[in-house]
Write an enzyme that holds these catalytic residues in place. Structure first.
Site, PDB file in Angstrom:
ATOM      1  N   CYS B 429       0.956  -4.895   3.385  1.00 37.88           N
ATOM      2  CA  CYS B 429       0.627  -6.226   2.771  1.00 37.88           C
ATOM      3  C   CYS B 429      -0.822  -6.609   2.559  1.00 37.88           C
ATOM      4  O   CYS B 429      -1.226  -7.104   1.465  1.00 37.88           O
ATOM      5  CB  CYS B 429       1.531  -7.263   3.226  1.00 37.88           C
ATOM      6  SG  CYS B 429       1.186  -7.671   5.118  1.00 37.88           S
ATOM      7  N   ASP B 504       2.962 -13.025  -3.425  1.00 37.41           N
ATOM      8  CA  ASP B 504       3.299 -12.597  -2.035  1.00 37.41           C
ATOM      9  C   ASP B 504       3.352 -10.863  -2.297  1.00 37.41           C
ATOM     10  O   ASP B 504       4.024 -10.662  -3.246  1.00 37.41           O
ATOM     11  CB  ASP B 504       4.735 -13.138  -1.923  1.00 37.41           C
ATOM     12  CG  ASP B 504       5.390 -12.514  -0.583  1.00 37.41           C
ATOM     13  OD1 ASP B 504       4.859 -11.566   0.038  1.00 37.41           O
ATOM     14  OD2 ASP B 504       6.044 -13.402  -0.085  1.00 37.41           O
ATOM     15  N   HIS B 506       4.709  -8.697  -0.665  1.00 36.20           N
ATOM     16  CA  HIS B 506       5.991  -8.064   0.030  1.00 36.20           C
ATOM     17  C   HIS B 506       6.925  -7.733  -0.878  1.00 36.20           C
ATOM     18  O   HIS B 506       8.156  -7.243  -0.322  1.00 36.20           O
ATOM     19  CB  HIS B 506       6.327  -8.848   1.266  1.00 36.20           C
ATOM     20  CG  HIS B 506       5.496  -9.308   2.237  1.00 36.20           C
ATOM     21  ND1 HIS B 506       4.563 -10.341   2.048  1.00 36.20           N
ATOM     22  CD2 HIS B 506       4.927  -8.751   3.262  1.00 36.20           C
ATOM     23  CE1 HIS B 506       3.727 -10.458   3.073  1.00 36.20           C
ATOM     24  NE2 HIS B 506       3.778  -9.500   3.791  1.00 36.20           N
TER      25      HIS B 506
END
Lengths: 441, 547
Positions: B429, B504, B506
């Protein structure tokens, strides 16, 4: 489905008349194929096969076996040159005493095989239709009845077929187009010694490829490929023009530069070929034909017509003019297209006249190749016109004048007799202007 | 009758932020008794008169503006529109139409970008033309001139994906009374239904065809059967492909049949600006054929302008981005001084000079690049299907905090887990966030600079707001195990409450904007998003001031 063809009644009379003499006659069936039926437009007897031209003595032909395959095939090639796009040599007819279709004569197979082979040699002529099957009509001179079969030279399969002679003539739709050729083709230094014929083959190939992505407007409208030609007039209600007036076709090519491999380059060329002028196209379509068929026929007409005149031009050149490695500047003027109306039909075929030739030369070739007599000169229409070579020459001279070399045009006239023991004599006057040879050595 | 006057917000904003007296031209479109002013350019000189070629076709010179610190007097002009800006604490803008040598005051309607493009759309015409001539300046000029002659009545246009054709004598494939807007409706229905980003402009793609047949009736005398002229003289030739790419700004209610002429003139504009670049480059290369280059067209859409600016760059010409490139990674507490790259040539190059000039003429801030190649506007379909999404935050549910909003400026690519066939699920990440950040720098035309920090993210409201307003770069944040990218903040000074626009990394699926937005992989989050017990590092990249 049995393959079926239609023809006008007058064409049957032609065959019956041939049966009156006791010779065996072979000839070509010309017309337009379509998914549902074939439209026959003309029967053209193959001229008598006479290998000994000098004697001019015609010996009577008693049997089909007296016809040389190559002779009929050659006739098919010459006839194809005269056909508008979308029309083909559909097959052959034989007027004979014996029944040649039951059983199917091996001689007929052999003639059809030869025709197929002969017409495959020059792709640009589009001599073989998509469906390679050809029809054979056999009229018995004893009974005056006819039989019909079809035969596919690529598979050797014989199939039944039908032919109807009908009193009502086919309502043809005519499409016209004037395709402009105005382009300079640079010649890479390495290829400069190629013959002009080779260069032109490359140029023709390029033209053919480009036309694949072309769009066509019929009377200013771009149509769906599946629309029928017949329906086009009805949609244009406001159009005041006559129903049988030709549909005018405009051709558009995409603006791309696929043929240029690098985005920028400075290249050395050995010279160039400048192509100018225009090809007058006129095609005839059966009313059930689609827009797709129309554009295909038009493309074929254009390419076939160019190929036909170039072929005739190459045939007319003497050896050294074929592209000698010398640095010769020249202007080549291939024969121009004239239109000839068929008797008893509105359909026109083409003939090609060399510079200086007039309608009387066309009359000779029409009688030889199509067995039609054109009496009046005005049935032969000179639609393209001849270039004014004096202008052309002066233009070239002007652009070269800074080179400081004096140049004299040199005119050569010559007579040319078609080779291969072919009986058709064509008078050819070819004007070739040679610009002076070595002016930068 | 006096026309209605609508002036674009961006023009007003730019004019009222200038503090020095100055003069310049106004550019706009006229349609249906309304004068839309959408662009401006400083000074009156030759260069100024050329700038219009860089705007979409139909945008024309339509007036002048004057910035003064005094109220009185008026300059003499033969332009129909005069805009006077009196510089003050809040600058005052007054407009007049010039009718019979007299000024008549006009009311100004403010034109928002949204309204402008609800009324107008762009047509983008693309075509390739060969330029083949002797490689000498005069021949190139002549050949370009000749290209133009081939257009008149000799071309056709096809709207992509539609069987709609514009021919020289009418339109095809759509009813003859259709408008430009009708065609756009049709075209949009065929596109991805969900991809309705606010910033995506309606652009109709059009291809060009050249007519190779002649009308049967025209000038029969000049015609002749084909002949071949063979010339075996050796010669040298320039062979260049011109990739024409021309924009026009057209009102949606304009009848489609009127578009043909506009497209032809957009070709002319294109060729004019291409010609300038080819000749400039040709002169610069001093006739050295090995250095010869070809022109490339770029369309830029600076937010501060609110309209397209088209530029032509020579393929080989360097942009000379920066005298120095700083690449500094500066995390909280630990300072990694990574690298410092000096470009070979620190002196200004001609392209940089051009860009500076353009920034100042269009009254654009010289703090960040706008007209570098990478800044080009990405049209629909120019973005590869499975390559990272661009700016996925556009179109997310708006924030409701009611505060001042600062959002990352420009464009970035969304990098996340499992892209490029790399299974980094669970550990990548931070790396993906850094990729996102790097893509922002690359697409803004900068190198990468990453200094400064912060703790207690939730309390950083004013600082973050300031960052986005000053630098406009995305912020990378890492806490404990999870890394994220902050794309914007909404900080309410009255209540002190704050929201973050979070991207994000992820996410593990494929590039599906709908899923990414609806499932909250990008969106506005409250302070509770951050784990109060975890420790966070922040990377606030500073952006060098350059153009």
């Amino acid at each position: 489905m049995v393959r079926s063809a239609v023809a006008e009644e007058s064409l049957l009379n032609y065959l019956v008349n041939l049966a009156k003499s006791d010779v065996c006659s072979v000839g070509l069936i010309l017309g337009q194929p379509s998914p549902t039926r074939d439209y026959v437009i003309h029967f053209a007897k193959t001229p008598p096969c006479d290998e000994d031209k000098q004697s001019l003595k015609v010996k009577p032909v008693r049997s089909i076996n007296d016809y040389l395959d190559v002779w009929v095939a050659d006739h098919a090639k010459h006839a194809t040159r005269m056909l508008p796009g979308g029309m083909y040599v559909l097959g052959i007819f034989v007027v004979s005493q014996d029944d040649l279709l039951a059983p199917f004569s091996p001689k007929i197979k052999s003639i059809l095989n030869k025709i197929h082979k002969q017409l495959s040699i020059n792709n640009f002529l589009h001599g073989n239709p998509d469906n390679s099957e050809r029809i054979v009509v056999n009229l018995s001179s004893k009974t005056l009845t006819y039989a019909i079969k079809c035969y596919d030279p690529t598979t050797s399969i014989v199939r039944p077929a039908e032919l109807k002679f009908q009193p009502k003539p086919t309502k043809w739709k005519q499409l016209e187009c004037r395709y402009e050729l105005n382009q300079v083709f640079p010649l890479p230094e390495n290829d400069i010694d190629f013959s002009l014929k080779q260069h032109m083959t490359d140029i023709m190939e390029m033209l053919k490829v480009n036309l694949k992505s072309a769009i066509f407007a019929l009377d200013g409208e771009i149509r769906e490929p599946d629309e029928h030609i017949e329906g086009l007039d009805k949609k244009k209600k406001l159009q005041t023009k006559l129903n049988d007036a030709p549909i005018s076709v405009s051709v558009y090519l995409p603006c791309d530069c696929k043929e240029i491999s690098q985005p920028v380059n400075v290249l050395n060329y050995g010279g160039h070929i400048k192509l100018t002028g225009q090809v007058a196209c006129k095609i005839w379509l059966n009313p059930k034909a689609t827009v797709r068929a129309a554009t295909k026929a038009l493309t074929e007409d254009l390419v076939r017509s160019l190929a036909a005149r170039l072929d005739m031009h190459w045939d007319s050149l003497i050896e050294e003019e074929h592209g000698s490695p010398e640095d010769t500047n020249s202007i080549h003027e291939p024969p121009r297209r004239v239109l000839v109306q068929l008797p008893n039909s509105e359909v026109t075929l083409s003939d090609y006249l060399f510079p200086g030739e007039g309608p009387q030369e066309a009359q000779i070739s029409l009688q030889e190749l199509l067995d039609i007599r054109v009496a009046e000169k005005d049935t032969i229409k000179d639609i393209e016109g001849q270039a004014d070579l004096v202008d052309m020459y002066n233009e070239t001279l002007e652009s070269e004048s800074h080179e400081g070399a004096g140049k004299q045009p040199e005119t050569s006239k010559m007579m040319y007799i078609l080779g291969l023991g072919v009986a058709f004599t064509v008078l050819v006057v070819s004007i070739i202007i040679h610009l002076l040879r070595t002016y930068y050595v | 009758m006096k026309p209605t006057l609508k002036i674009s917000e961006t023009v007003i904003n730019r004019l009222t932020s200038v503090r020095e007296p100055c003069l310049g031209n106004l550019f706009g479109v006229f349609y249906n008794k309304t004068q839309y002013i959408i662009g401006l350019c400083l000074h009156f000189d030759d260069e100024n008169s050329q700038i219009v070629q860089h705007f979409p076709t139909e945008v024309e010179l339509c007036g002048i503006f004057e910035l003064k610190d005094t109220i009185e007097n008026v300059i003499i002009t033969d332009n129909p529109l005069y805009l006077k800006v009196t510089i003050g604490a809040i600058s005052d803008v007054q407009a007049s139409f010039i009718v019979n040598n007299k000024l008549e005051a006009a009311t100004i309607d403010i034109l928002t970008e949204e309204y402008l493009y609800s009324q107008f759309l762009h047509i983008r015409l693309k075509a390739q033309l060969p330029l083949i001539c002797n490689p000498a300046e005069d021949n190139i000029k002549d050949a370009l001139q000749e290209l133009r002659q081939h257009f008149e009545g000799k071309v056709a246009f096809q709207c992509q994906k539609e069987h709609v054709f514009l021919l020289e004598n009418g339109i095809n494939g759509i009813s003859s009374d259709s408008t430009v807007g009708d065609l756009c409706k049709q075209q949009l229905m065929g596109n991805d239904a969900f991809n309705k980003n606010n910033t995506t402009l309606d652009v109709l793609q059009v291809d060009m065809f050249k007519k190779v047949s002649q009308e049967v009736i025209t000038e029969p005398k000049k015609n002749h059967a084909p002949i071949l002229c063979v010339d075996k003289k050796k010669y040298e030739s320039l062979v260049m492909v011109l990739n024409l790419d021309a924009l026009s700004l057209i009102h949606r209610n304009l009848p489609l049949k009127n578009v043909y002429e506009i497209l032809v003139s957009s070709l002319y504009r294109n060729i004019v600006i291409i010609k300038r670049t080819i000749l400039k480059h040709f002169q610069q290369s001093g006739g050295d054929h090995s250095k010869i280059s070809y022109p490339e067209i770029f369309h830029f859409y600076p937010q501060e302008c609110g309209h397209f600016v088209t530029r032509v760059y020579s393929k080989n010409e360097s942009e000379c981005s920066l005298g120095t490139k700083n690449m500094i990674l500066n995390w909280n507490k630990v300072r990694h001084f990574v690298t410092r790259v000096y470009s070979k040539n620190e002196s200004e190059c001609s392209l940089e000079r051009d860009r500076k000039n353009l920034h100042s003429r269009l009254l654009l801030s010289p703090t960040h690049p706008i007209f570098r190649r990478v800044n080009k506007y990405l049209f629909k379909g120019e973005h590869h299907n499975n390559s990272p999404l661009i700016n996925p935050h556009e179109g997310v549910k708006p924030t409701t905090n009611g505060g001042d909003i600062g959002i990352a400026r420009g464009i970035y690519k969304y990098y996340h887990y499992n892209q490029d066939k790399m299974e980094d699920n669970g550990w990548g990440c931070a790396y993906r966030s850094l990729q996102t950040l790097a893509s922002w720098f690359h697409l803004q035309g900068n190198g990468l600079d990453l200094p400064n920090s912060g703790e207690e993210v939730a309390a950083k409201g004013p600082e973050l707001l300031n960052h986005f307003q000053m630098h406009g770069s995305p912020i990378m944040i890492g806490g404990g195990v999870l890394a994220h990218t902050i794309l914007g903040v909404d900080y309410n000074r009255q209540t002190g409450s704050i929201k973050f626009l979070i991207l994000d990394p992820h996410y593990v699926g494929n590039e599906n904007l709908q899923v990414i937005q609806n499932k909250g992989w990008v969106g506005w989050k409250g302070p509770e998003f951050w784990d109060k017990t975890a420790y966070y590092n922040m990377c606030l990249p500073q952006v060098p001031r350059c153009v």
